[in-house]
Design a protein around this motif. Structure first.
Motif, PDB file in Angstrom:
ATOM      1  N   HIS B  10      50.634 -13.968 -43.518  1.00 25.57           N
ATOM      2  CA  HIS B  10      50.946 -12.674 -42.907  1.00 25.57           C
ATOM      3  C   HIS B  10      52.200 -12.053 -43.506  1.00 25.57           C
ATOM      4  N   ALA B  11      53.199 -12.870 -43.794  1.00 23.48           N
ATOM      5  CA  ALA B  11      54.461 -12.342 -44.306  1.00 23.48           C
ATOM      6  C   ALA B  11      54.317 -11.910 -45.768  1.00 23.48           C
ATOM      7  N   GLY B  33      48.981 -20.317 -52.368  1.00 30.43           N
ATOM      8  CA  GLY B  33      48.697 -21.731 -52.574  1.00 30.43           C
ATOM      9  C   GLY B  33      47.218 -22.040 -52.441  1.00 30.43           C
ATOM     10  N   GLU B  34      46.537 -21.249 -51.580  1.00 28.38           N
ATOM     11  CA  GLU B  34      45.123 -21.526 -51.308  1.00 28.38           C
ATOM     12  C   GLU B  34      44.225 -20.639 -52.154  1.00 28.38           C
ATOM     13  N   ARG B  41      45.464 -15.492 -39.570  1.00 29.26           N
ATOM     14  CA  ARG B  41      45.297 -16.743 -38.832  1.00 29.26           C
ATOM     15  C   ARG B  41      44.881 -16.607 -37.366  1.00 29.26           C
ATOM     16  N   SER B  45      41.643 -19.550 -34.326  1.00 28.63           N
ATOM     17  CA  SER B  45      41.558 -20.362 -33.106  1.00 28.63           C
ATOM     18  C   SER B  45      40.931 -19.572 -31.968  1.00 28.63           C
ATOM     19  N   LYS B  46      40.496 -18.350 -32.275  1.00 23.87           N
ATOM     20  CA  LYS B  46      39.925 -17.492 -31.221  1.00 23.87           C
ATOM     21  C   LYS B  46      38.506 -17.098 -31.631  1.00 23.87           C
ATOM     22  N   VAL B  79      53.286 -22.417 -56.304  1.00 28.38           N
ATOM     23  CA  VAL B  79      54.581 -22.531 -56.974  1.00 28.38           C
ATOM     24  C   VAL B  79      55.058 -23.975 -56.819  1.00 28.38           C
ATOM     25  N   ARG B 127      45.123 -25.061 -39.147  1.00 26.63           N
ATOM     26  CA  ARG B 127      46.105 -24.098 -39.652  1.00 26.63           C
ATOM     27  C   ARG B 127      45.416 -23.163 -40.659  1.00 26.63           C
ATOM     28  N   ASP B 276      57.353 -17.478 -40.924  1.00 24.07           N
ATOM     29  CA  ASP B 276      57.496 -18.767 -40.235  1.00 24.07           C
ATOM     30  C   ASP B 276      58.542 -19.688 -40.869  1.00 24.07           C
ATOM     31  N   SER B 293      55.144 -16.063 -35.430  1.00 26.38           N
ATOM     32  CA  SER B 293      54.201 -15.067 -34.936  1.00 26.38           C
ATOM     33  C   SER B 293      53.889 -14.046 -36.019  1.00 26.38           C
ATOM     34  N   VAL B 294      52.779 -13.371 -35.821  1.00 25.68           N
ATOM     35  CA  VAL B 294      52.352 -12.326 -36.745  1.00 25.68           C
ATOM     36  C   VAL B 294      53.366 -11.187 -36.762  1.00 25.68           C
ATOM     37  N   TRP B 322      50.859 -12.859 -28.788  1.00 25.40           N
ATOM     38  CA  TRP B 322      49.739 -12.892 -27.859  1.00 25.40           C
ATOM     39  C   TRP B 322      48.955 -14.182 -28.012  1.00 25.40           C
TER      40      TRP B 322
HETATM   41  C1  LIG Z   1      45.184 -21.014 -35.616  1.00 19.79           C
HETATM   42  C2  LIG Z   1      46.367 -20.106 -35.486  1.00 19.79           C
HETATM   43  C3  LIG Z   1      46.364 -19.087 -34.527  1.00 19.79           C
HETATM   44  C4  LIG Z   1      47.456 -18.240 -34.391  1.00 19.79           C
HETATM   45  N1  LIG Z   1      47.407 -17.235 -33.462  1.00 19.79           N
HETATM   46  C5  LIG Z   1      48.426 -16.345 -33.376  1.00 19.79           C
HETATM   47  C6  LIG Z   1      48.365 -15.241 -32.470  1.00 19.79           C
HETATM   48  O1  LIG Z   1      47.422 -15.073 -31.715  1.00 19.79           O
HETATM   49  N2  LIG Z   1      49.388 -14.350 -32.485  1.00 19.79           N
HETATM   50  C7  LIG Z   1      50.461 -14.487 -33.307  1.00 19.79           C
HETATM   51  O2  LIG Z   1      51.354 -13.652 -33.282  1.00 19.79           O
HETATM   52  N3  LIG Z   1      50.557 -15.547 -34.146  1.00 19.79           N
HETATM   53  C8  LIG Z   1      49.569 -16.473 -34.201  1.00 19.79           C
HETATM   54  N4  LIG Z   1      49.661 -17.532 -35.063  1.00 19.79           N
HETATM   55  C9  LIG Z   1      50.878 -17.694 -35.867  1.00 19.79           C
HETATM   56  C10 LIG Z   1      50.832 -16.828 -37.105  1.00 19.79           C
HETATM   57  O3  LIG Z   1      49.590 -16.944 -37.738  1.00 19.79           O
HETATM   58  C11 LIG Z   1      51.953 -17.231 -38.040  1.00 19.79           C
HETATM   59  O4  LIG Z   1      53.177 -16.998 -37.390  1.00 19.79           O
HETATM   60  C12 LIG Z   1      51.878 -16.444 -39.337  1.00 19.79           C
HETATM   61  O5  LIG Z   1      50.736 -16.805 -40.049  1.00 19.79           O
HETATM   62  C13 LIG Z   1      53.125 -16.664 -40.177  1.00 19.79           C
HETATM   63  O6  LIG Z   1      52.978 -16.029 -41.405  1.00 19.79           O
HETATM   64  P1  LIG Z   1      53.670 -16.580 -42.707  1.00 19.79           P
HETATM   65  O7  LIG Z   1      53.204 -15.700 -43.805  1.00 19.79           O
HETATM   66  O8  LIG Z   1      55.103 -16.757 -42.465  1.00 19.79           O
HETATM   67  O9  LIG Z   1      53.091 -18.037 -42.910  1.00 19.79           O
HETATM   68  P2  LIG Z   1      51.600 -18.505 -43.208  1.00 19.79           P
HETATM   69  O10 LIG Z   1      50.622 -17.614 -42.593  1.00 19.79           O
HETATM   70  O11 LIG Z   1      51.593 -19.954 -42.896  1.00 19.79           O
HETATM   71  O12 LIG Z   1      51.444 -18.309 -44.780  1.00 19.79           O
HETATM   72  C14 LIG Z   1      52.160 -19.058 -45.719  1.00 19.79           C
HETATM   73  C15 LIG Z   1      51.301 -19.240 -46.943  1.00 19.79           C
HETATM   74  O13 LIG Z   1      52.093 -19.755 -47.984  1.00 19.79           O
HETATM   75  C16 LIG Z   1      51.324 -20.640 -48.732  1.00 19.79           C
HETATM   76  N5  LIG Z   1      52.211 -21.518 -49.481  1.00 19.79           N
HETATM   77  C17 LIG Z   1      53.001 -22.533 -49.027  1.00 19.79           C
HETATM   78  N6  LIG Z   1      53.662 -23.107 -50.034  1.00 19.79           N
HETATM   79  C18 LIG Z   1      53.296 -22.474 -51.168  1.00 19.79           C
HETATM   80  C19 LIG Z   1      53.636 -22.602 -52.537  1.00 19.79           C
HETATM   81  N7  LIG Z   1      54.495 -23.518 -52.948  1.00 19.79           N
HETATM   82  N8  LIG Z   1      53.075 -21.759 -53.444  1.00 19.79           N
HETATM   83  C20 LIG Z   1      52.215 -20.798 -53.028  1.00 19.79           C
HETATM   84  N9  LIG Z   1      51.854 -20.621 -51.732  1.00 19.79           N
HETATM   85  C21 LIG Z   1      52.391 -21.441 -50.827  1.00 19.79           C
HETATM   86  C22 LIG Z   1      50.478 -21.344 -47.718  1.00 19.79           C
HETATM   87  O14 LIG Z   1      49.318 -21.857 -48.304  1.00 19.79           O
HETATM   88  C23 LIG Z   1      50.166 -20.213 -46.743  1.00 19.79           C
HETATM   89  O15 LIG Z   1      48.949 -19.595 -47.037  1.00 19.79           O
HETATM   90  C24 LIG Z   1      48.588 -18.419 -35.210  1.00 19.79           C
HETATM   91  C25 LIG Z   1      48.617 -19.449 -36.149  1.00 19.79           C
HETATM   92  C26 LIG Z   1      47.524 -20.285 -36.297  1.00 19.79           C
HETATM   93  C27 LIG Z   1      47.554 -21.382 -37.321  1.00 19.79           C
END
Ligand SMILES: Cc1cc2nc3c(=O)[nH]c(=O)nc-3n(C[C@H](O)[C@H](O)[C@H](O)COP(=O)(O)OP(=O)(O)OC[C@H]3O[C@@H](n4cnc5c(N)ncnc54)[C@H](O)[C@@H]3O)c2cc1C
Ligand code: FES
Lengths: 107, 413
Positions: B10-11, B33-34, B41, B45-46, B79, B127, B276, B293-294, B322
């Motif tokens: 998301h970020a 990474g994927e 996300r 889970s929903k 990376v 996850r 996160d 969170s998102v 939420w």
């Molecule tokens: C099942 C589930 C349900 C959720 N439901 C909610 C909800 O209802 N509401 C809400 O607000 N939040 C929810 N969340 C939380 C929310 O999804 C996270 O807070 C959000 O995804 C954070 O975004 P992010 O980009 O920081 O991290 P992530 O979404 O974890 O993304 C990080 C990405 O970085 C990649 N990465 C890691 N290391 C490397 C590397 N070295 N090189 C390249 N890529 C790399 C990973 O593969 C991953 O894809 C939920 C989370 C999950 C797992």
């Protein structure tokens, strides 16, 4: 499949055919139409999927729910009588020919 | 000008999109990474577990988006190292990418459960999309499901398993569910709804081992008090740990996450950390926190993108979150941890109410269940300058929206 036209903030028009049941938000994203963010993924939480429906359609769309109405108070671009959340409107046969305008800003 | 974004959750996704949307003209590489298209996300889970959406539909955008926006998506090539002196990152494939600005958005991974048996067949976690698909496939056939961990994700999975007809037990180590993030009152309400649906919720349950059926398949969970919970599917949902190894190896400061300032910049002015994985200071001299969170991920991304474009506006978004569990659509505004008084507004027995969490006279946060209007007003209240009294909070006749509007900073002319 009903045809829906999206008009971008700078006036560019794009007509796409959407399957019944698709939301206007998904219809835009899937067809690469810019101007919708949809941060909450269609959960009626974020108001970043704001659109203006063409005047002729204001009365013809299903009414806003209370939540949609409230959320429209938080849009980045000005709310008008034509404002809707595109994640809350599903395409149906009755919406054949719908025209919606995308706002300047969503965030 | 080149910006490299590590992680396409998301970020990372939002960071790339916002940079382009605000007119950034340099190259953008989004390193995922994927494999596959970056995806959301929350539905994992929903809706996905309930069969209401598909794995394809959870992508943020179709492939054409990245091309059109000039965002170089490198999927499945993580990376492996950051060279801060030379300003480049190395990828698993051996490719080296120079950067002017680097955004670390590596998110988090699931915490592992340190007990025997977690490698048995039928023990799953959630996850990634791949894990979600595996879980969705198994849920249909599972007769008894044990969910270890009573946080949001564990409880959402429990609700889905219950609706698929399985006998479900949630095993939570603490004395209440969702302890880190919601008030005892809201936790009790939501837990009660799970129980009404027939799910058993064990509090204070300490897992000792996962049991083998003799054929390498999981048969249940053994607790430290010797009791057993039978299960042909075990879902481990005991929280996450931020992915900080890259930052650590690059010598960046860590404190339960990658330490950043109010602009989401690390101590290295060319490196930002968002979502996160980032430990950031709350506005007005508040504590350093890491949120999951998102909203947090997307708003962090916007602030960092603005920073890369030269803005110096600090991060000050009101957190919101939420979760959907059975009939409970829970929405949380603010951060309620540390509250000393919880004031209820609305009808608890009707399952539609809000809990206003105060510390002294400060409103810290508001949890709403099936009361979206309260939630939206709360977001405005918390962002504005209104001081809300306990009486106003509790009185359904007080107009929260009007109170919030009165506390808004004057619109910019
Ligand atoms: C099942 C589930 C349900 C959720 N439901 C909610 C909800 O209802 N509401 C809400 O607000 N939040 C929810 N969340 C939380 C929310 O999804 C996270 O807070 C959000 O995804 C954070 O975004 P992010 O980009 O920081 O991290 P992530 O979404 O974890 O993304 C990080 C990405 O970085 C990649 N990465 C890691 N290391 C490397 C590397 N070295 N090189 C390249 N890529 C790399 C990973 O593969 C991953 O894809 C939920 C989370 C999950 C797992
Ligand atoms: S996508 Fe968030 S409100 Fe429509």
């Amino acid at each position: 499949m009903p045809a829906v036209t999206y008009v971008s903030a700078d006036g560019a028009r794009e007509q796409v055919e959407l399957a019944v049941g698709t939301t206007l938000k998904d219809g835009a994203l899937e067809n690469g139409i810019d101007g919708i963010v949809a941060e909450c993924g269609g959960n009626a939480m974020c108001a970043t999927c704001h659109v203006y429906v063409d005047e002729a359609w204001i009365e013809r769309l299903p009414e806003r729910s209370e939540v949609e109405d409230e959320l429209l108070e938080s849009t980045a671009s000005e709310r008008t009588a034509a404002s809707r959340l595109s994640c809350q409107i599903k395409v149906s046969d009755e919406l054949e020919g719908l025209v919606v305008q995308l706002p300047e800003e969503q965030e | 000008m080149t910006t490299v974004i590590v992680g396409a959750g998301h970020a990372g996704f939002q960071g790339a999109a916002t940079l382009r949307q605000r007119g950034y003209e340099g190259a953008i590489t989004l390193v995922a990474g994927e494999l596959g298209l970056p995806y959301q996300r929350p539905p994992l889970s929903k809706d996905l577990l309930h069969g209401e959406t598909t794995a394809e539909a959870v992508a943020f955008r179709p492939a054409a988006f990245y091309e059109k926006k000039g965002i170089g998506l490198r999927a499945g090539d993580p990376v492996t190292g950051i060279d801060r002196g030379a300003r480049h990152v190395d990828l698993a494939s051996g490719t080296r990418l120079p950067y002017k600005q680097l955004v670390i958005a590596t998110g988090a991974r699931n915490r592992e459960l340190a007990v025997p048996g977690t490698d048995l067949d039928g023990v799953l976690a959630l996850r990634s999309l791949t894990e979600a698909k595996a879980l969705a496939e198994r849920l249909g056939a599972a007769r008894s499901v044990a969910v270890i961990g009573g946080g949001f994700i564990g409880l959402e999975v429990a609700a889905a398993a219950n609706q698929h007809g399985a006998r479900v037990t949630v095993i939570e180590a603490l004395e209440r569910t969702m302890a880190r993030v919601v008030s005892p009152l809201m936790a009790a309400h939501v837990t009660g709804v799970h129980e009404q649906h027939g799910t058993a919720v064990m509090l204070g349950g300490r897992v000792a081992a996962l049991l083998d059926d003799g054929d390498g398949r999981v048969a249940g969970v053994e607790l430290k008090d010797g009791s057993r919970v039978e299960a042909d599917l075990v879902v481990v949902a005991v929280g996450i740990v931020p992915d900080v190894e890259l930052a650590d190896a690059a010598g960046l400061r860590l404190e339960n996450g990658i330490v950043v300032d109010e602009h989401l910049r690390t101590e290295d002015p060319a490196i930002w950390a968002i979502g996160d994985c980032a430990a950031f200071p709350l506005p007005n001299g508040g504590a350093r926190v890491r949120l999951e969170s998102v909203q947090n991920a997307a708003d962090h991304a916007r602030t960092a993108a603005a920073g890369i474009l030269g803005s110096s506006i600090p991060y000050d978004a009101t957190p919101w979150f939420w979760t959907n569990q059975h009939s409970c659509r829970v929405q949380i505004a603010g951060l309620v941890a540390g509250h000393d008084e919880a004031v209820v507004r609305g009808d608890r027995s009707a399952g539609a109410f809000s809990v206003f969490c105060f510390r002294g006279d400060d409103l810290l946060g508001v949890e709403s269940v099936n009361a979206p209007r309260d939630h939206l007003a709360a977001r405005k209240l918390l962002a504005g300058r209104t001081t809300l009294s306990r009486e106003q909070a509790a009185d359904p006749a007080s107009d929260l929206k009007a109170l919030a509007a009165a506390g808004q900073p004057d619109p910019v002319a």
